[in-house]
Design a protein around this motif. Structure first.
Motif, PDB file in Angstrom:
ATOM      1  N   GLU A 145       0.829  -1.205   0.000  1.00 47.91           N
ATOM      2  CA  GLU A 145       0.000   0.000   0.000  1.00 47.91           C
ATOM      3  C   GLU A 145       0.865   1.257   0.000  1.00 47.91           C
ATOM      4  OE1 GLU A 145      -3.080   0.275  -0.551  1.00 47.91           O
ATOM      5  OE2 GLU A 145      -3.660  -1.834  -0.417  1.00 47.91           O
ATOM      6  N   LEU A 148       2.133   1.679  -3.539  1.00 47.92           N
ATOM      7  CA  LEU A 148       1.063   2.152  -4.415  1.00 47.92           C
ATOM      8  C   LEU A 148       0.797   3.642  -4.198  1.00 47.92           C
ATOM      9  CD1 LEU A 148      -1.367  -0.886  -4.072  1.00 47.92           C
ATOM     10  CD2 LEU A 148      -0.129  -0.212  -6.140  1.00 47.92           C
ATOM     11  N   THR A 178      -6.357  -5.281  -3.746  1.00 45.42           N
ATOM     12  CA  THR A 178      -5.645  -4.007  -3.606  1.00 45.42           C
ATOM     13  C   THR A 178      -5.719  -3.219  -4.908  1.00 45.42           C
ATOM     14  OG1 THR A 178      -3.479  -4.781  -4.393  1.00 45.42           O
ATOM     15  CG2 THR A 178      -4.035  -5.205  -2.065  1.00 45.42           C
ATOM     16  N   ASP A 179      -5.083  -2.053  -4.926  1.00 47.74           N
ATOM     17  CA  ASP A 179      -5.007  -1.236  -6.138  1.00 47.74           C
ATOM     18  C   ASP A 179      -3.828  -1.610  -7.020  1.00 47.74           C
ATOM     19  OD1 ASP A 179      -7.288   0.249  -5.585  1.00 47.74           O
ATOM     20  OD2 ASP A 179      -6.178   1.736  -4.403  1.00 47.74           O
ATOM     21  N   ASP A 181      -1.919  -3.268 -10.032  1.00 43.23           N
ATOM     22  CA  ASP A 181      -2.430  -3.427 -11.395  1.00 43.23           C
ATOM     23  C   ASP A 181      -2.508  -4.880 -11.833  1.00 43.23           C
ATOM     24  OD1 ASP A 181      -2.398  -0.479 -12.526  1.00 43.23           O
ATOM     25  OD2 ASP A 181      -0.542  -0.746 -11.390  1.00 43.23           O
ATOM     26  N   LYS A 204      -8.865  -9.026 -12.034  1.00 44.00           N
ATOM     27  CA  LYS A 204      -7.525  -8.432 -11.960  1.00 44.00           C
ATOM     28  C   LYS A 204      -6.599  -9.116 -12.965  1.00 44.00           C
ATOM     29  CE  LYS A 204      -6.390  -6.021  -8.870  1.00 44.00           C
ATOM     30  NZ  LYS A 204      -6.365  -4.555  -8.648  1.00 44.00           N
TER      31      LYS A 204
END
Length: 294
Positions: A145, A148, A178-179, A181, A204
């Motif tokens: 995190e 990111l 999560t964010d 990619d 994802k």
């Protein structure tokens, strides 16, 4: 700029290619010469930790890489290949979250397309080796995190090296939430496990790592696309091909009592002209270079 909008950054360009149909291949390069050859065949490169540790230090991929060396190599690659996708392996972010964030910011400034951040703890191992240990999931997610939050355009691949079946699926699902990619589970042992991982990560994008002699099955891009894999990294084809070719060339030189083989035109050997022409393209104007390669 196009129609008043800024051109997409390197990360966004890679993101768009990953989202396109099929499986995007990224070829592992270990020095500028191997990258020069790879650039003739593919539009995407992967800076493999295995290859870089082997070529730059002469050491196995067990945690010897210093981040300034990796960043400097990525900068040289971007300077020579301004249009190629460039995914960089940053291992565990060089241990500390603060260092990982600093490296990510540096790589983004020099034009890297993306990074891979793994959840291993030290001593780390190649993803296809035995004896891997992983961080507690919460500790890794906190590091991820932070990374990111420190990128703006860079593609971030969240990687787990879990080996226990339940833990693999648990971590893959958590990484997909999560964010990040893209999700990578390294050392996947079968097509069935690719399918299982594909199901738990949902929409994802999924990355698959192929390395000769590794634990994962040898699959074509068409087969991977059929399994729902969006990106394939080939960690060591250049390194291992060079290993074999150099060994055979030097064994032949010894047998020939030191007489060099004939250069290209008379045989399949590379000579000064062919090598120089390859490298001259790296200092040509980008448009001219792309025209030559086309």
């Amino acid at each position: 700029m196009l129609h008043g909008y800024p051109a997409p950054g390197h990360g966004q360009r890679l993101r768009e290619e990953i989202a396109a149909p099929g499986t995007t291949p990224l070829i592992g390069v270990y020095d500028m010469y191997s990258a020069s050859i790879a650039a003739e065949h593919y539009n995407g490169m992967f800076v493999s930790g295995f290859g870089f540790a082997a070529s730059y230090y002469g050491l196995p991929d067990i945690g010897f890489i210093a981040w300034p060396d990796m960043v400097a190599f990525a900068e040289r690659l971007r300077g020579a290949f301004p249009q190629h996708h460039l995914l960089v392996d940053i291992d565990d972010g060089y241990v500390d979250p603060e260092v990982a964030c600093h490296v990510v910011r540096r790589l983004e400034r020099i034009g890297a397309s993306g990074v891979i951040l793994e959840d291993q703890k030290r001593p780390r191992r190649c993803g296809h080796a035995d004896g891997k240990q992983v961080l507690p999931l919460g500790e890794y997610l906190e590091k991820l995190e932070q990374v990111l939050a420190n990128r703006t355009d860079l593609v971030v691949v969240a990687r787990t090296d879990a080996t226990e079946e339940d833990d693999i699926l648990r971590r893959a699902e958590a990484l997909a939430a999560t964010d990040a990619d893209v999700v990578l589970v390294d050392g996947v042992r079968s097509e069935e496990w690719i399918r299982r991982i594909r199901r738990v990560v949902g929409d994802k994008p999924l990355l698959f790592n192929q390395i000769a002699g590794g634990k994962s099955p040898r699959l074509s891009l068409s087969e991977l696309a059929g399994l729902g894999v969006d990106v394939a990294i080939y960690s060591t084809p250049c390194l291992f091909a060079a290993h074999r070719a150099m060994d055979e060339a030097l064994a032949g030189l010894k047998v020939a009592d030191g007489r060099l083989p004939a250069a290209a035109g008379e045989s399949r050997q590379i000579g000064v002209r062919e090598s120089t022409e390859l490298l001259e393209r790296n200092i040509a104007h980008p448009r001219l270079r792309e025209a030559v390669r086309a």
